[in-house]
Design a protein around this motif. Structure first.
Motif, short mmCIF file in Angstrom:
data_model
loop_
_atom_site.label_atom_id
_atom_site.label_comp_id
_atom_site.label_asym_id
_atom_site.label_seq_id
_atom_site.Cartn_x
_atom_site.Cartn_y
_atom_site.Cartn_z
N LEU A 74 -3.93 6.00 6.62
CA LEU A 74 -3.82 6.57 5.46
C LEU A 74 -4.92 7.35 5.18
O LEU A 74 -5.10 8.50 4.52
N ALA A 75 -6.06 6.82 5.29
CA ALA A 75 -7.45 7.68 5.01
C ALA A 75 -7.50 8.77 5.77
O ALA A 75 -7.87 9.77 5.38
N LEU B 284 1.24 4.56 -3.02
CA LEU B 284 1.08 5.90 -2.67
C LEU B 284 1.48 6.72 -3.52
O LEU B 284 0.98 7.86 -4.07
N LEU C 281 0.76 -1.10 0.00
CA LEU C 281 0.04 0.05 0.14
C LEU C 281 0.84 1.17 0.10
O LEU C 281 0.45 2.33 -0.78
N SER D 57 -7.86 -1.36 -1.57
CA SER D 57 -7.52 -0.40 -2.59
C SER D 57 -7.03 1.09 -2.26
O SER D 57 -7.72 1.82 -1.40
N ILE D 58 -5.79 1.50 -2.93
CA ILE D 58 -5.29 2.61 -2.68
C ILE D 58 -5.20 3.42 -4.08
O ILE D 58 -4.67 2.64 -5.01
N ARG D 59 -5.57 4.69 -4.10
CA ARG D 59 -5.31 5.56 -5.50
C ARG D 59 -4.03 6.22 -5.37
O ARG D 59 -3.64 6.73 -4.28
N ALA E 82 -5.34 10.29 2.05
CA ALA E 82 -5.40 9.08 1.09
C ALA E 82 -6.53 8.65 0.65
O ALA E 82 -7.58 8.19 1.37
N GLU E 83 -6.91 8.23 -0.55
CA GLU E 83 -7.86 7.68 -1.07
C GLU E 83 -8.08 5.98 -0.99
O GLU E 83 -7.40 5.27 -1.85
N VAL E 84 -8.33 5.79 0.00
CA VAL E 84 -8.29 4.20 0.49
C VAL E 84 -9.70 3.70 0.75
O VAL E 84 -10.48 4.27 1.23
N GLU F 296 -4.61 1.18 6.95
CA GLU F 296 -5.51 1.65 6.22
C GLU F 296 -6.29 2.78 6.93
O GLU F 296 -6.72 3.75 6.18
#
Length: 441
Positions: free
Chosen positions: A207-208, A185, A181, A226-228, A212-214, A204
């Protein structure tokens, strides 16, 4: 980071444990707080950071790659980040000491940056295999030159842009999941990790929290995280809860030493970390959760633990990911229980700071405990509440959790237990023995 001279210590049986215990900050969350703050744009503040050697190794590595990390006089840490994609080439090797978490997660960060880094560590860390991280990060484009067996010293060259992947974890490992993950990033597109068995989810969650888009999806095949990539992380105010892995030693000690009554404050109760509480309650432990609340996005409670007779159980294998670091001290609890406890499904213990299955089997056996060793765990016939014999000198194997677990065994023994080297305890719980002196009669 050279290992200090061995520090042997004999832990003798004492009176009951009584009082209130304030824990060090959660080690897993402390590592991530420093790393993610180091990738944010702006200044983050971290309260309650664990100031053990492992976490300080992470701080030093992030500083070597451009982050500005400082500890205030009030104990609050300030981190000025470099932004995702902004890590700089370190001028020297990154010395990870004894920290496998630092090593594997930082490998993930570096994998999608155009830099080269060499990782070194102490004798214990240099025996631990890194292949489980090398394999997925290699698929993303990172290149590795490792010592035989995929071990440290290890040099890696990141790739930017890296290649997004979908990766199914072959073994339950939060470190591998997090490494992928974190590589995602700074990788264009969507990186996915599929975990058939849930593992600790601090990455997770945090990061959110940093922006982050998780996304997390529960499917028949397991959890899909999933991570963008090409994210921009925003600085945060972080409060680190107390480490449940550190609480484990006091939960077991209070359970097995007659007359004990302790309250452990601010314990992280994340469901992916609370397996030991479940197992001990199955054995009959008297553990009350008080003032349940949320701190920094993590569930927290105070735990009151009183002495209670324990009974043997078959530990459900599905609990293993949520208590993998707590098995050594669970084995101590089993040594004092009534009947034969069987704990299997924990082959991951073979590749921790030491081979924790073999180390605990040998140490407990030397103290008179009846132990049967399996590839994936132990069966232990307990004393039914009577003290174990003790009287042995046991090897910690440069492993902080072995050292603290056998210290707890000494409290519940006839003759005490001598641990050959307790200096590794400083990696995660520098105040452990001071706390022990404070709460023991």
């Amino acid at each position: 980071m050279s290992h200090p001279l061995p520090r042997p210590l004999t832990v003798l049986p004492r009176g009951p444990l009584r009082g209130t215990i304030a824990l060090p900050g959660d080690k897993s969350i402390s590592h991530r707080a420093l790393m993610f703050s180091g990738l944010a744009v702006g200044e983050s503040r971290i309260t309650g950071l664990l100031e053990g050697e492992d976490v300080l190794a992470t701080a030093a590595a992030m500083c070597a790659m451009g982050a500005d990390i400082r500890r205030g006089d009030d104990g609050v840490w300030q981190v000025a980040g470099v932004g995702v994609g902004g890590l700089l080439q370190p001028e020297t090797a990154l010395d990870m000491g004894n920290s496998g978490t630092s090593t594997r997660l930082l490998m993930g960060l570096i994998a999608s940056h155009p830099i080269t880094a060499t990782f070194t560590g102490d004798a214990s860390l240099s025996k631990r295999p890194m292949g489980r991280v090398i394999e997925p990060l290699g698929r993303m484009g990172a290149d590795f030159t490792a010592s035989p067996g995929g071990r440290l010293p290890l040099t890696m060259r990141g790739l930017c842009p890296a290649v997004p992947i979908e990766y199914t974890l072959p073994v339950a490992s939060a470190q591998v999941k997090s490494a992928v993950l974190l590589a995602g990033l700074n990788t264009p597109g969507i990186t996915r990790v599929i975990e058939p068995v849930p593992t600790r989810d601090h990455s997770e969650r945090m990061l959110a929290g940093f922006g982050a888009e998780v996304s997390v999806e529960q499917t028949d095949d397991g959890r899909i995280i999933s991570i963008r990539g090409e994210a921009e992380l925003a600085p945060q105010e972080i409060t680190v809860p107390g480490d449940p892995s550190s609480a484990a030693f006091w939960m077991v000690a209070a359970s097995v030493v007659p007359g004990s009554d302790v309250t452990i404050t601010n314990v992280g109760m994340n469901a992916t970390r609370a397996g030991l509480v479940t197992a001990l309650r199955m054995m009959g432990a008297d553990i009350d959760s008080l003032d349940e609340r949320e701190v920094g996005g993590e569930p927290v409670a105070d735990l009151r633990v009183r002495h209670a007779p324990l009974s043997a159980i078959e530990v459900p294998p599905e609990l293993a990911p949520s208590m993998i670091d707590e098995y050594p001290v669970l084995f101590v609890a089993a040594s004092l229980a009534e009947g034969r406890t069987v704990a299997r499904g924990a082959e991951e213990l073979r590749v921790k700071e030491s081979d924790r299955i073999a180390a605990m089997a040998t140490a407990l056996g030397a103290c008179g405990v009846s132990v049967e060793e399996f590839e994936d765990g132990l069966a232990i016939t307990g004393t039914g509440g009577d003290p174990i014999r003790g009287g042995a000198r046991v090897a910690s194997k440069l492993d902080h959790r072995i050292a603290m677990s056998m210290a707890v065994a000494g409290l519940a023994s006839d003759r005490g237990v001598t641990v050959d080297d307790v200096s590794p305890v400083a990696t995660s719980y520098p105040a452990f023995f001071d706390t022990l002196d404070a709460i023991c009669s």
